[in-house]
Design a protein around this motif. Structure first.
Motif, PDB file in Angstrom:
ATOM      1  N   ALA A 125       0.827  -1.207   0.000  1.00  0.00           N
ATOM      2  CA  ALA A 125       0.000   0.000   0.000  1.00  0.00           C
ATOM      3  C   ALA A 125       0.859   1.254   0.000  1.00  0.00           C
ATOM      4  CB  ALA A 125      -0.940  -0.009   1.206  1.00  0.00           C
ATOM      5  N   ALA A 126       2.002   1.205   0.693  1.00  0.00           N
ATOM      6  CA  ALA A 126       2.892   2.365   0.738  1.00  0.00           C
ATOM      7  C   ALA A 126       3.498   2.643  -0.639  1.00  0.00           C
ATOM      8  CB  ALA A 126       3.994   2.138   1.766  1.00  0.00           C
ATOM      9  N   VAL A 127       3.953   1.604  -1.316  1.00  0.00           N
ATOM     10  CA  VAL A 127       4.531   1.790  -2.646  1.00  0.00           C
ATOM     11  C   VAL A 127       3.465   2.256  -3.628  1.00  0.00           C
ATOM     12  CG1 VAL A 127       5.713   0.660  -4.561  1.00  0.00           C
ATOM     13  CG2 VAL A 127       6.353   0.099  -2.218  1.00  0.00           C
ATOM     14  N   ASP A 128       2.273   1.676  -3.538  1.00  0.00           N
ATOM     15  CA  ASP A 128       1.167   2.110  -4.406  1.00  0.00           C
ATOM     16  C   ASP A 128       0.879   3.599  -4.220  1.00  0.00           C
ATOM     17  OD1 ASP A 128       0.437  -0.077  -5.967  1.00  0.00           O
ATOM     18  OD2 ASP A 128      -0.818  -0.943  -4.385  1.00  0.00           O
ATOM     19  N   LEU A 129       0.837   4.058  -2.966  1.00  0.00           N
ATOM     20  CA  LEU A 129       0.576   5.466  -2.695  1.00  0.00           C
ATOM     21  C   LEU A 129       1.693   6.332  -3.267  1.00  0.00           C
ATOM     22  CD1 LEU A 129      -1.050   7.714  -1.375  1.00  0.00           C
ATOM     23  CD2 LEU A 129       0.195   7.257   0.767  1.00  0.00           C
ATOM     24  N   LEU A 131       3.665   5.725  -5.839  1.00  0.00           N
ATOM     25  CA  LEU A 131       3.549   5.779  -7.298  1.00  0.00           C
ATOM     26  C   LEU A 131       2.425   6.718  -7.732  1.00  0.00           C
ATOM     27  CD1 LEU A 131       4.010   1.999  -8.192  1.00  0.00           C
ATOM     28  CD2 LEU A 131       5.675   3.838  -8.488  1.00  0.00           C
ATOM     29  N   THR A 132       1.301   6.642  -7.033  1.00  0.00           N
ATOM     30  CA  THR A 132       0.168   7.500  -7.373  1.00  0.00           C
ATOM     31  C   THR A 132       0.519   8.970  -7.172  1.00  0.00           C
ATOM     32  OG1 THR A 132      -1.443   5.790  -6.802  1.00  0.00           O
ATOM     33  CG2 THR A 132      -2.216   8.067  -6.793  1.00  0.00           C
ATOM     34  N   LEU A 133       1.111   9.300  -6.030  1.00  0.00           N
ATOM     35  CA  LEU A 133       1.421  10.696  -5.731  1.00  0.00           C
ATOM     36  C   LEU A 133       2.516  11.240  -6.645  1.00  0.00           C
ATOM     37  CD1 LEU A 133       1.255  10.741  -1.828  1.00  0.00           C
ATOM     38  CD2 LEU A 133      -0.395  11.690  -3.451  1.00  0.00           C
ATOM     39  N   VAL A 134       3.506  10.423  -6.953  1.00  0.00           N
ATOM     40  CA  VAL A 134       4.564  10.878  -7.856  1.00  0.00           C
ATOM     41  C   VAL A 134       3.995  11.200  -9.233  1.00  0.00           C
ATOM     42  CG1 VAL A 134       6.571  10.063  -9.154  1.00  0.00           C
ATOM     43  CG2 VAL A 134       6.521   9.822  -6.676  1.00  0.00           C
ATOM     44  N   GLU A 135       3.116  10.355  -9.740  1.00  0.00           N
ATOM     45  CA  GLU A 135       2.521  10.614 -11.048  1.00  0.00           C
ATOM     46  C   GLU A 135       1.638  11.861 -11.003  1.00  0.00           C
ATOM     47  OE1 GLU A 135       1.478  10.283 -15.068  1.00  0.00           O
ATOM     48  OE2 GLU A 135       3.170   9.576 -13.863  1.00  0.00           O
ATOM     49  N   GLY A 151      13.160  11.449 -14.316  1.00  0.00           N
ATOM     50  CA  GLY A 151      12.630  10.160 -13.900  1.00  0.00           C
ATOM     51  C   GLY A 151      12.538  10.076 -12.388  1.00  0.00           C
ATOM     52  N   PRO A 152      11.401   9.625 -11.839  1.00  0.00           N
ATOM     53  CA  PRO A 152      11.252   9.542 -10.385  1.00  0.00           C
ATOM     54  C   PRO A 152      12.133   8.451  -9.793  1.00  0.00           C
ATOM     55  CG  PRO A 152       9.368   8.538 -11.466  1.00  0.00           C
ATOM     56  CD  PRO A 152      10.188   9.180 -12.543  1.00  0.00           C
ATOM     57  N   ARG A 153      12.428   8.613  -8.521  1.00  0.00           N
ATOM     58  CA  ARG A 153      13.258   7.641  -7.816  1.00  0.00           C
ATOM     59  C   ARG A 153      12.561   7.254  -6.521  1.00  0.00           C
ATOM     60  NH1 ARG A 153      19.574   8.480  -8.253  1.00  0.00           N
ATOM     61  NH2 ARG A 153      18.809   8.301 -10.374  1.00  0.00           N
ATOM     62  N   LEU A 154      12.347   5.951  -6.315  1.00  0.00           N
ATOM     63  CA  LEU A 154      11.781   5.433  -5.075  1.00  0.00           C
ATOM     64  C   LEU A 154      12.889   4.768  -4.275  1.00  0.00           C
ATOM     65  CD1 LEU A 154       9.169   5.890  -6.726  1.00  0.00           C
ATOM     66  CD2 LEU A 154       8.262   3.777  -5.703  1.00  0.00           C
ATOM     67  N   ASP A 172       0.308  -9.655  -2.362  1.00  0.00           N
ATOM     68  CA  ASP A 172      -0.019  -8.523  -3.229  1.00  0.00           C
ATOM     69  C   ASP A 172       1.220  -7.882  -3.850  1.00  0.00           C
ATOM     70  OD1 ASP A 172      -2.654  -8.906  -2.710  1.00  0.00           O
ATOM     71  OD2 ASP A 172      -2.891  -7.193  -1.353  1.00  0.00           O
ATOM     72  N   TRP A 173       2.403  -8.219  -3.326  1.00  0.00           N
ATOM     73  CA  TRP A 173       3.623  -7.668  -3.905  1.00  0.00           C
ATOM     74  C   TRP A 173       3.907  -8.233  -5.298  1.00  0.00           C
ATOM     75  CZ3 TRP A 173       7.342 -11.312  -4.996  1.00  0.00           C
ATOM     76  CH2 TRP A 173       7.253 -12.525  -4.318  1.00  0.00           C
TER      77      TRP A 173
END
Length: 251
Positions: A125-129, A131-135, A151-154, A172-173
């Motif tokens: 859920a943290a990674v999904d959030l 990705l959504t916020l970065v986009e 390019g974004p960096r996580l 879910d991963w």
């Protein structure tokens, strides 16, 4: 290790190029920190891991802000924790907003609250959030400020395995790993994953690829935060970070 040595090739002073101009290229760095129950454990030195992390963050943040007036002047940070209280934004105004004065903060103004450990590890859920916020931030900056974005960096830090919000193990991963692969190919996104003892290596390798995953032998938080700063540089690839982590032993 000098985490700033890799920045020296980018030598323009902070007064020569302001953070916000009509043509300046912004970069978004999302830092995801595992603050689940395992971070509340006491280490061999008698200090809880979360207390040690907060202490090292207090040392680290002034360095980030200083670099934000120079080599990291084009970087905006988004910081997300996953653990106590679920998934939460702890940068900016603390809300999951990609608009100006929201969750994204220039490196020169990055502040973080005292982090609290506990709860499950909702990593997916943290990674999904993130990705959504970065986009959303990319679209906002391009539309409202007419600025280019890199390019974004996580940067993912964990000492365990992903769970759902109730603490149950989850697979879910696996679909997330496929989504991240699409991001890598279409948006030039890079994911640097740092695993401290207790982490699920299979998950981290699947999310970050073997090239982007860096397992650490111990919970050396000072070294970890310095490595995060190294990974933030625009000029650093996986192999240069790997050389900082392992020296000549390139795993």
């Amino acid at each position: 290790m000098n985490p700033f040595a890799l920045f020296e090739e980018d030598s323009d002073g902070p007064d020569e190029i302001p953070f916000i101009t009509d043509t300046h290229r912004r970069r978004f760095v999302a830092l995801l920190i595992d603050t689940s129950w395992s971070m509340a454990a006491t280490q061999s030195n008698g200090v809880r891991a979360i207390d040690a992390l907060n202490r090292e963050l207090a040392r680290w943040l002034p360095n980030v802000r200083a670099e934000g007036r120079g080599p990291l002047r084009d970087v905006e940070f988004l910081v997300i924790t996953f653990g106590a209280g679920g998934v939460g934004v702890v940068s900016g105004n603390g809300t999951p907003s990609a608009e100006d004065d929201g969750a994204f903060v220039p490196a020169s103004r990055l502040e973080l609250p005292t982090l609290v450990a506990g709860g499950a590890s909702p990593m997916v859920a943290a990674v999904d959030l993130a990705l959504t916020l970065v986009e959303q931030r990319r679209q906002h900056v391009q539309a409202v400020h007419a600025q280019q974005t890199g390019g974004p960096r996580l940067i993912l830090v964990s000492d365990g395995a992903p769970t759902d919000e109730e603490g149950n193990p989850t697979d879910d991963w696996r679909p997330l790993a496929r989504r991240l692969e699409q991001w890598r190919s279409t948006r030039r996104m890079q994911l640097f994953a740092f695993g401290v003892p207790g982490v699920d290596d299979e998950v981290m390798r699947a999310l970050a690829t073997p090239s982007g995953y860096f397992p650490l032998d111990d919970l050396d938080l000072r070294k970890l935060l310095d490595l995060i700063l190294v990974a933030t540089s625009d000029h650093v690839d996986f192999e240069r970070v790997r050389s900082q982590v392992y020296g000549g032993d390139l795993r």
